[in-house]
Design a protein around this motif. Structure first.
Motif, PDB file in Angstrom:
ATOM      1  N   UNK A   1      66.362 -26.234 -66.984  1.00 55.72           N
ATOM      2  CA  UNK A   1      66.254 -26.001 -65.639  1.00 55.72           C
ATOM      3  C   UNK A   1      66.002 -24.608 -65.019  1.00 55.72           C
ATOM      4  N   UNK A   2      66.419 -23.720 -65.692  1.00 57.98           N
ATOM      5  CA  UNK A   2      66.165 -22.157 -65.302  1.00 57.98           C
ATOM      6  C   UNK A   2      64.803 -21.962 -65.287  1.00 57.98           C
ATOM      7  N   UNK A   3      63.963 -22.231 -66.230  1.00 54.55           N
ATOM      8  CA  UNK A   3      62.474 -21.735 -66.251  1.00 54.55           C
ATOM      9  C   UNK A   3      61.844 -22.623 -64.978  1.00 54.55           C
ATOM     10  N   UNK A   4      62.074 -23.946 -64.577  1.00 57.65           N
ATOM     11  CA  UNK A   4      61.868 -24.402 -63.573  1.00 57.65           C
ATOM     12  C   UNK A   4      61.982 -23.705 -62.148  1.00 57.65           C
ATOM     13  N   UNK A   5      63.480 -23.485 -62.073  1.00 57.44           N
ATOM     14  CA  UNK A   5      63.814 -22.390 -60.842  1.00 57.44           C
ATOM     15  C   UNK A   5      63.088 -21.336 -60.921  1.00 57.44           C
ATOM     16  N   UNK A   6      63.049 -20.530 -61.980  1.00 55.48           N
ATOM     17  CA  UNK A   6      62.434 -19.058 -61.874  1.00 55.48           C
ATOM     18  C   UNK A   6      60.963 -19.430 -61.540  1.00 55.48           C
ATOM     19  N   UNK A   7      60.164 -20.209 -61.952  1.00 48.02           N
ATOM     20  CA  UNK A   7      58.798 -20.600 -61.511  1.00 48.02           C
ATOM     21  C   UNK A   7      58.640 -20.913 -59.921  1.00 48.02           C
ATOM     22  N   UNK A   8      59.473 -21.621 -59.606  1.00 50.56           N
ATOM     23  CA  UNK A   8      59.440 -22.091 -58.225  1.00 50.56           C
ATOM     24  C   UNK A   8      59.866 -20.827 -57.244  1.00 50.56           C
ATOM     25  N   UNK A   9      60.736 -19.959 -57.805  1.00 47.52           N
ATOM     26  CA  UNK A   9      61.320 -18.694 -57.190  1.00 47.52           C
ATOM     27  C   UNK A   9      60.007 -17.764 -56.942  1.00 47.52           C
ATOM     28  N   UNK A  10      59.228 -17.589 -58.180  1.00 45.98           N
ATOM     29  CA  UNK A  10      58.042 -16.832 -58.261  1.00 45.98           C
ATOM     30  C   UNK A  10      57.199 -17.085 -57.255  1.00 45.98           C
ATOM     31  N   UNK A  11      56.919 -18.581 -57.018  1.00 47.70           N
ATOM     32  CA  UNK A  11      55.609 -19.071 -56.532  1.00 47.70           C
ATOM     33  C   UNK A  11      56.235 -18.898 -54.930  1.00 47.70           C
ATOM     34  N   UNK A  12      57.406 -18.927 -54.403  1.00 45.27           N
ATOM     35  CA  UNK A  12      57.942 -18.912 -53.151  1.00 45.27           C
ATOM     36  C   UNK A  12      57.640 -17.367 -52.755  1.00 45.27           C
ATOM     37  N   UNK A  13      57.999 -16.360 -53.662  1.00 43.01           N
ATOM     38  CA  UNK A  13      57.907 -15.068 -53.363  1.00 43.01           C
ATOM     39  C   UNK A  13      56.494 -14.648 -53.240  1.00 43.01           C
ATOM     40  N   UNK A  14      55.731 -15.280 -53.646  1.00 44.49           N
ATOM     41  CA  UNK A  14      54.006 -14.924 -53.712  1.00 44.49           C
ATOM     42  C   UNK A  14      53.638 -15.637 -52.382  1.00 44.49           C
ATOM     43  N   UNK A  15      54.133 -17.116 -51.908  1.00 44.86           N
ATOM     44  CA  UNK A  15      53.800 -17.479 -50.439  1.00 44.86           C
ATOM     45  C   UNK A  15      54.316 -16.780 -49.420  1.00 44.86           C
ATOM     46  N   UNK A  16      55.755 -16.051 -49.614  1.00 44.60           N
ATOM     47  CA  UNK A  16      56.410 -15.254 -48.782  1.00 44.60           C
ATOM     48  C   UNK A  16      55.551 -14.107 -48.405  1.00 44.60           C
ATOM     49  N   UNK A  17      54.995 -13.375 -49.403  1.00 46.71           N
ATOM     50  CA  UNK A  17      54.263 -12.217 -49.376  1.00 46.71           C
ATOM     51  C   UNK A  17      52.811 -12.492 -48.535  1.00 46.71           C
ATOM     52  N   UNK A  18      52.329 -13.669 -48.950  1.00 42.51           N
ATOM     53  CA  UNK A  18      51.028 -14.077 -48.249  1.00 42.51           C
ATOM     54  C   UNK A  18      51.345 -14.093 -46.794  1.00 42.51           C
ATOM     55  N   UNK A  19      52.651 -14.836 -46.462  1.00 41.71           N
ATOM     56  CA  UNK A  19      53.050 -15.043 -45.175  1.00 41.71           C
ATOM     57  C   UNK A  19      53.500 -13.750 -44.120  1.00 41.71           C
ATOM     58  N   UNK A  20      53.557 -12.669 -45.045  1.00 42.25           N
ATOM     59  CA  UNK A  20      54.010 -11.433 -44.493  1.00 42.25           C
ATOM     60  C   UNK A  20      52.779 -10.694 -43.900  1.00 42.25           C
ATOM     61  N   UNK A  21      51.572 -11.052 -44.288  1.00 47.56           N
ATOM     62  CA  UNK A  21      50.128 -10.461 -43.873  1.00 47.56           C
ATOM     63  C   UNK A  21      49.200 -11.543 -43.021  1.00 47.56           C
ATOM     64  N   UNK A  22      49.358 -12.979 -43.212  1.00 46.92           N
ATOM     65  CA  UNK A  22      48.977 -13.834 -42.419  1.00 46.92           C
ATOM     66  C   UNK A  22      49.764 -14.565 -41.301  1.00 46.92           C
ATOM     67  N   UNK A  23      49.324 -14.476 -40.113  1.00 48.77           N
ATOM     68  CA  UNK A  23      50.261 -14.957 -39.133  1.00 48.77           C
ATOM     69  C   UNK A  23      50.562 -16.205 -38.897  1.00 48.77           C
ATOM     70  N   UNK A  24      49.885 -17.164 -39.623  1.00 48.02           N
ATOM     71  CA  UNK A  24      50.145 -18.606 -39.461  1.00 48.02           C
ATOM     72  C   UNK A  24      51.191 -19.162 -40.482  1.00 48.02           C
ATOM     73  N   UNK A  25      51.438 -18.153 -41.770  1.00 43.21           N
ATOM     74  CA  UNK A  25      52.264 -18.815 -42.579  1.00 43.21           C
ATOM     75  C   UNK A  25      53.562 -17.970 -42.425  1.00 43.21           C
ATOM     76  N   UNK A  26      54.802 -18.608 -42.472  1.00 39.56           N
ATOM     77  CA  UNK A  26      55.906 -18.040 -42.432  1.00 39.56           C
ATOM     78  C   UNK A  26      56.186 -17.305 -43.515  1.00 39.56           C
TER      79      UNK A  26
END
Length: 115
Positions: A1-26
């Motif tokens: 399960x650790x690799x799955x959590x790690x992958x989801x965490x990395x994707x979430x950080x990428x989405x968060x970084x996108x959200x930091x510059x795009x006003x529509x995404x949190x």
């Protein structure tokens, strides 16, 4: 399960970084998810997110009290509103309805959280 959590965490950080510059995404909800996933897969990365000078205090407020500061609420809902207005003037219908839906659902959820 650790690799799955790690992958989801990395994707979430990428989405968060996108959200930091795009006003529509949190940003913070994705970082909350990333911190959760990293706690189960890579505690050092969880610590990095929680120790971040800008995002860390907001994540700790959420983790400890399930709270979002008033300033953060205003900024998030305001940014989503700007994104919806921008979508209206650039793309128009039907895309503006997607923006308005995100604003309504996410904005309502954010507005009703503790401060």
């Amino acid at each position: 399960m650790r690799p799955i959590y790690l992958t989801i965490g990395i994707i979430a950080v990428i989405c968060g970084a996108i959200g930091a510059v795009l006003p529509l995404m949190p940003t913070v909800p994705f970082l909350i998810l990333a911190a959760f996933c990293f706690a189960k897969s890579n505690p050092a990365w969880e610590k990095k997110i929680l120790d971040h000078p800008h995002w860390g205090p907001q994540l700790m407020d959420w983790r400890e009290r399930r709270a979002i500061s008033r300033r953060s609420k205003v900024m998030a809902i305001g940014a989503m509103t700007v994104g919806a207005v921008f979508t209206y003037f650039t793309l128009g219908p039907p895309w503006v309805y997607v923006s308005l839906g995100i604003l309504t659902i996410s904005g309502s959820w954010i507005a009703t959280r503790n401060e």
